[in-house]
Design a protein around this motif. Sequence first.
Motif, PDB file in Angstrom:
ATOM      1  N   SER A   1       0.339   4.642  -2.729  1.00  0.00           N
ATOM      2  CA  SER A   1       0.530   5.960  -2.113  1.00  0.00           C
ATOM      3  C   SER A   1      -0.349   6.101  -0.881  1.00  0.00           C
ATOM      4  CB  SER A   1       0.237   7.090  -3.107  1.00  0.00           C
ATOM      5  OG  SER A   1       1.164   7.076  -4.146  1.00  0.00           O
ATOM      6  N   TYR A   2      -0.387   5.024  -0.089  1.00  0.00           N
ATOM      7  CA  TYR A   2      -1.237   4.961   1.092  1.00  0.00           C
ATOM      8  C   TYR A   2      -0.437   4.320   2.228  1.00  0.00           C
ATOM      9  CZ  TYR A   2      -5.440   3.924   3.847  1.00  0.00           C
ATOM     10  OH  TYR A   2      -6.393   3.848   4.835  1.00  0.00           O
ATOM     11  N   PRO A   3       0.437   5.096   2.879  1.00  0.00           N
ATOM     12  CA  PRO A   3       1.204   4.491   3.974  1.00  0.00           C
ATOM     13  C   PRO A   3       0.294   4.099   5.133  1.00  0.00           C
ATOM     14  CG  PRO A   3       1.629   6.846   3.835  1.00  0.00           C
ATOM     15  CD  PRO A   3       0.762   6.490   2.671  1.00  0.00           C
ATOM     16  N   GLU A   4       0.403   2.839   5.546  1.00  0.00           N
ATOM     17  CA  GLU A   4      -0.368   2.334   6.675  1.00  0.00           C
ATOM     18  C   GLU A   4       0.626   1.853   7.728  1.00  0.00           C
ATOM     19  OE1 GLU A   4      -4.207  -0.375   6.991  1.00  0.00           O
ATOM     20  OE2 GLU A   4      -2.399  -1.573   6.650  1.00  0.00           O
ATOM     21  N   ILE A   5       0.613   2.520   8.878  1.00  0.00           N
ATOM     22  CA  ILE A   5       1.486   2.190   9.993  1.00  0.00           C
ATOM     23  C   ILE A   5       0.648   1.460  11.035  1.00  0.00           C
ATOM     24  CG2 ILE A   5       3.013   3.114  11.777  1.00  0.00           C
ATOM     25  CD1 ILE A   5       4.021   3.758   9.008  1.00  0.00           C
ATOM     26  N   SER A   6       1.198   0.390  11.611  1.00  0.00           N
ATOM     27  CA  SER A   6       0.442  -0.323  12.637  1.00  0.00           C
ATOM     28  C   SER A   6       1.308  -0.576  13.865  1.00  0.00           C
ATOM     29  CB  SER A   6      -0.126  -1.636  12.093  1.00  0.00           C
ATOM     30  OG  SER A   6       0.901  -2.496  11.714  1.00  0.00           O
ATOM     31  N   TYR A   7       0.649  -0.588  15.002  1.00  0.00           N
ATOM     32  CA  TYR A   7       1.268  -0.896  16.288  1.00  0.00           C
ATOM     33  C   TYR A   7       0.536  -2.099  16.859  1.00  0.00           C
ATOM     34  CZ  TYR A   7       2.249  -0.761  21.272  1.00  0.00           C
ATOM     35  OH  TYR A   7       2.597  -1.109  22.547  1.00  0.00           O
TER      36      TYR A   7
ATOM     37  N   VAL B   1      -3.236   6.714   5.689  1.00  0.00           N
ATOM     38  CA  VAL B   1      -3.622   8.021   5.162  1.00  0.00           C
ATOM     39  C   VAL B   1      -3.239   8.067   3.691  1.00  0.00           C
ATOM     40  CG1 VAL B   1      -3.273  10.509   5.350  1.00  0.00           C
ATOM     41  CG2 VAL B   1      -3.216   9.108   7.401  1.00  0.00           C
ATOM     42  N   SER B   2      -4.166   8.495   2.842  1.00  0.00           N
ATOM     43  CA  SER B   2      -3.921   8.556   1.407  1.00  0.00           C
ATOM     44  C   SER B   2      -3.109   9.796   1.044  1.00  0.00           C
ATOM     45  CB  SER B   2      -5.248   8.581   0.644  1.00  0.00           C
ATOM     46  OG  SER B   2      -4.999   8.677  -0.739  1.00  0.00           O
ATOM     47  N   LEU B   3      -2.072   9.592   0.234  1.00  0.00           N
ATOM     48  CA  LEU B   3      -1.280  10.707  -0.274  1.00  0.00           C
ATOM     49  C   LEU B   3      -1.694  11.070  -1.691  1.00  0.00           C
ATOM     50  CD1 LEU B   3       2.238   9.570   0.992  1.00  0.00           C
ATOM     51  CD2 LEU B   3       0.587  11.073   2.120  1.00  0.00           C
TER      52      LEU B   3
ATOM     53  N   LEU C   1       0.822  -1.209   0.000  1.00  0.00           N
ATOM     54  CA  LEU C   1       0.000   0.000   0.000  1.00  0.00           C
ATOM     55  C   LEU C   1       0.855   1.257   0.000  1.00  0.00           C
ATOM     56  CD1 LEU C   1      -2.922  -0.865   2.448  1.00  0.00           C
ATOM     57  CD2 LEU C   1      -2.954  -0.820  -0.037  1.00  0.00           C
ATOM     58  N   ALA C   2       1.963   1.241   0.726  1.00  0.00           N
ATOM     59  CA  ALA C   2       2.836   2.412   0.786  1.00  0.00           C
ATOM     60  C   ALA C   2       3.546   2.646  -0.549  1.00  0.00           C
ATOM     61  CB  ALA C   2       3.852   2.258   1.903  1.00  0.00           C
ATOM     62  N   ILE C   3       4.003   1.570  -1.182  1.00  0.00           N
ATOM     63  CA  ILE C   3       4.780   1.708  -2.410  1.00  0.00           C
ATOM     64  C   ILE C   3       3.896   1.925  -3.631  1.00  0.00           C
ATOM     65  CG2 ILE C   3       6.346   0.497  -3.978  1.00  0.00           C
ATOM     66  CD1 ILE C   3       7.500  -0.889  -1.459  1.00  0.00           C
ATOM     67  N   PHE C   4       2.893   1.060  -3.820  1.00  0.00           N
ATOM     68  CA  PHE C   4       2.094   1.098  -5.041  1.00  0.00           C
ATOM     69  C   PHE C   4       0.811   1.908  -4.917  1.00  0.00           C
ATOM     70  CE2 PHE C   4       4.337  -3.066  -5.120  1.00  0.00           C
ATOM     71  CZ  PHE C   4       5.238  -2.741  -6.126  1.00  0.00           C
TER      72      PHE C   4
END
Length: 191
Positions: free
Chosen positions: A50-56, A72-74, A45-48
Amino acid sequence: MKKSILILAILGVGLSGFAQKTHKVMGWKITKDIPMNELKINLPLAIFGSYPEISYERILNTDISVGAALGVSLDKERYPYQFMFTPHFRWFFGGNKKSMEKAGAGFFIEANGATYSRVMETYSNLGGTNVNENQKSIFGAGLGLALGWKYLSKNNWVGEIYGGAGRNFIKSDYADSEAYPRVGISIGKRF
């Protein structure tokens, strides 16, 4: 966009700074101190997208964890979700004692909830050409399930793959807004 990235960075630093570093896991006679917190990023999602998703994720026991993901969408042209917050509960299980020696690893079933904002477009067919009539941002919230597998290395690097979906419980005029995806290939570090 810069504010979103700054907020995510502050959240990550805050969680790692105040998190308990080690915890003794009872059960299966695991007696060594092990890290119980994970911070991961969903790579495709982050690379293709443009939607970096960070999880804890926090390991509560050898077979149970809780966590949350924030995406969050870029670029709204490439990925229709503007943001998505997904808290989740995971239950890990395996076939024997040896596979359960790594707490919070292996095959898992996930129950999740989500709140999200999505861009929906309506089209009209005028003379054989589709014309974009309206673009509307809708809000959704729901519950879902996912299945996955998590690998934990000796150096506490984590890799996981999961897939599933959830159902939106907020009424909308758009038929395809009744479900949300829960998919990813994540990599991160356990600390």
